[in-house]
Design an enzyme around this catalytic site. Structure first.
Site, short mmCIF file in Angstrom:
data_model
loop_
_atom_site.label_atom_id
_atom_site.label_comp_id
_atom_site.label_asym_id
_atom_site.label_seq_id
_atom_site.Cartn_x
_atom_site.Cartn_y
_atom_site.Cartn_z
N GLN A 72 33.90 37.53 42.30
CA GLN A 72 33.41 35.79 41.83
C GLN A 72 34.35 35.17 42.17
OE1 GLN A 72 32.73 39.07 37.79
NE2 GLN A 72 31.63 36.80 37.97
N HIS A 73 34.03 34.59 41.83
CA HIS A 73 35.09 32.90 41.66
C HIS A 73 35.01 32.68 43.55
CE1 HIS A 73 36.28 34.23 37.85
NE2 HIS A 73 37.36 35.12 38.12
N ASP A 224 30.67 41.13 41.23
CA ASP A 224 31.08 42.74 40.78
C ASP A 224 31.76 43.48 39.87
OD1 ASP A 224 33.64 41.30 40.97
OD2 ASP A 224 34.30 41.84 42.68
#
Length: 464
Positions: A72-73, A224
């Site tokens: 993520q991100h 995730d």
């Protein structure tokens, strides 16, 4: 006898791409594969595609549906033709830390947490957009779309259709999707970048992203951490502590949790619920680094740490080896403190590393509980969860029972569970094996001192 129905899940993580092929009826893993990712905090996204192709090559025979979970991100910047304009900037890259602070100052902590659900840090794509605008104006002028890794991999599996898709969990990790409002915030995106950007369409948890040319149904995909919660069939009674490259503490919630302090990111999960999260940049690699220094493998390291006194005789390792997101010390480094001639021994150094990671975990869990999480146990997953000494230290420092499930690939497993959902319209009830259970040490008189030691040293050295 007919062949079993098979579904598959991919976890495109920081270090590698993992694939699990699962019997849809029983949840039994029938095949697995992996392929490595390059190291670094800025990576050409094509390298992730190459790893996915390598991991899935020859492995999808008989598979009816697949979903992709991913880190993520991490932001992938695309031009109007869908081509990458620069290396993707990973979640653990700290270059946008000042940009995150600038955005935080512009709106204020309360507005960010109320309107968006999180306070921007250098990890979030909203801060990376500000950094790109201020530092690479040529690339900023070309930017048309921002995708996260699971969005981008799914889009490529579908041969790059006109519209890319994402899900609630990854949209909520951008910093320009409102968790309370369940939609994109054009105000936040334009504050960061100065003009509108295209964002992928947000699918519901059971929706299909599409069908590949080979007839493979693709689920919506997810981040995730939400995938791991889905793979665990996590409930509100547990905090999931994932100790991998980074360390995250999450908990499933039926409603958003507003943290006015901005430590807890209020994010969405992969089922339609919510997944508040506290993220630290430093996880299992702290233990790996100290084991390498001591020239021993991780099993020997774990045994060595168990030989030391519970408090490492005052030796304190601050585990900020790659900077840190929480606590908010982006330019910090690791530090070894409290060194004396008598306590500077290998077993105490190993124990100090374990305590450093465990104290950071305990702090993250304390913030979740302060924000309203009422869980009464910790479920540890990820590579670092293999350490018995770390599991015991986390149990003792948090005062909570620690459960260690036998399987460790819960993000890929959760993606496979989502693929089943997309294929059949039914979320399967696969059983998990909770493996070992570790209780807090009732005789750990040093518990409060260790927690105070780590908090005080960190604030004094890096708190500004």
């Amino acid at each position: 006898m007919s062949a079993p129905l098979l579904v598959a899940g991919v976890d495109s993580s920081t270090q590698n791409c993992k694939l699990l092929v699962v019997d849809a009826a029983s949840g039994r893993i029938v095949r697995r594969a992996s392929a490595p990712h390059p190291d670094g905090t800025a990576v050409a996204p094509g390298r992730w595609w190459d790893a996915l192709i390598a991991a899935t090559s020859g492995m999808l025979d008989g598979v009816a549906a697949l979903s992709v979970a991913a880190q993520q991100h991490t932001a992938i910047f695309l031009d109007a033709h869908g081509e990458s304009i620069r290396d993707a900037i990973l979640w653990n890259d700290v270059r946008a830390a000042d940009a995150g602070l600038a955005l935080r100052a512009h709106w204020g902590r309360e507005r960010w947490t109320t309107e968006i659900g999180l306070v921007p840090t250098g990890a979030h794509p909203v801060a990376k957009l500000r950094w790109l605008r201020d530092n690479e104006p040529g690339n900023a002028a070309r930017l048309a779309h921002v995708l996260l890794p699971h969005d981008w991999l799914t889009w490529n599996l579908l041969a790059r259709p006109a519209e890319a898709t994402t899900d609630r969990s990854d949209a909520s990790s951008t910093g320009y999707w409102s968790v309370p409002g369940s939609g994109y915030s054009s105000r936040a995106a334009e504050l960061a970048f100065g003009r509108p950007i295209a964002s992928p369409r947000v699918l519901g948890p059971r929706e299909r992203a599409g069908t590949t040319r080979a007839g493979l149904v693709l689920g919506a995909g997810c981040g995730d951490n939400p995938a791991a919660a889905l793979g665990l069939s996590a409930g509100p009674d547990e905090i999931i502590l994932s100790v991998g490259t980074s360390m995250t503490a999450t908990a499933v919630s039926a409603s958003p949790l507003h943290d006015p302090d901005g430590v807890v990111d209020d994010m969405a999960d992969a089922t339609g619920r919510f997944l508040p999260i506290v993220t630290s940049l430093n996880g299992a690699r702290v233990l790996v680094a100290v084991a390498r220094l001591l020239s021993i493998d991780l099993d020997a390291f774990d045994e060595l740490a168990s030989l030391a006194a519970g408090d490492a005789e005052g030796l304190c390792l601050l585990p900020y080896l790659d900077g840190e997101r929480h606590p908010p010390f982006p330019s910090s480094t690791g530090a070894l403190l409290g060194v004396t001639r008598s306590n500077l021994r290998p077993e105490n150094l190993a124990r100090a590393a374990v305590l450093g990671v465990a104290a950071a975990a305990a702090d993250s869990i304390a913030h979740l509980r302060r924000a309203g999480v009422t869980a009464d146990r910790v479920t540890m997953i990820g590579g670092g969860s293999r350490s018995r000494s770390l599991r015991q230290a986390v149990a003792t420092l948090t005062g909570l029972v620690v459960v260690h499930p036998r399987s460790e690939e819960y993000a890929a497993y959760g993606a496979a569970r989502q693929a089943h959902w997309a294929l059949t319209g039914r979320l399967p009830d696969w059983q998990r094996d909770d493996g070992s259970v570790t209780a807090p040490d009732p005789d750990a008189s040093w518990r409060a001192e260790v927690l105070e030691r780590h908090a005080d040293h960190g604030a004094r050295l890096f708190g500004g």
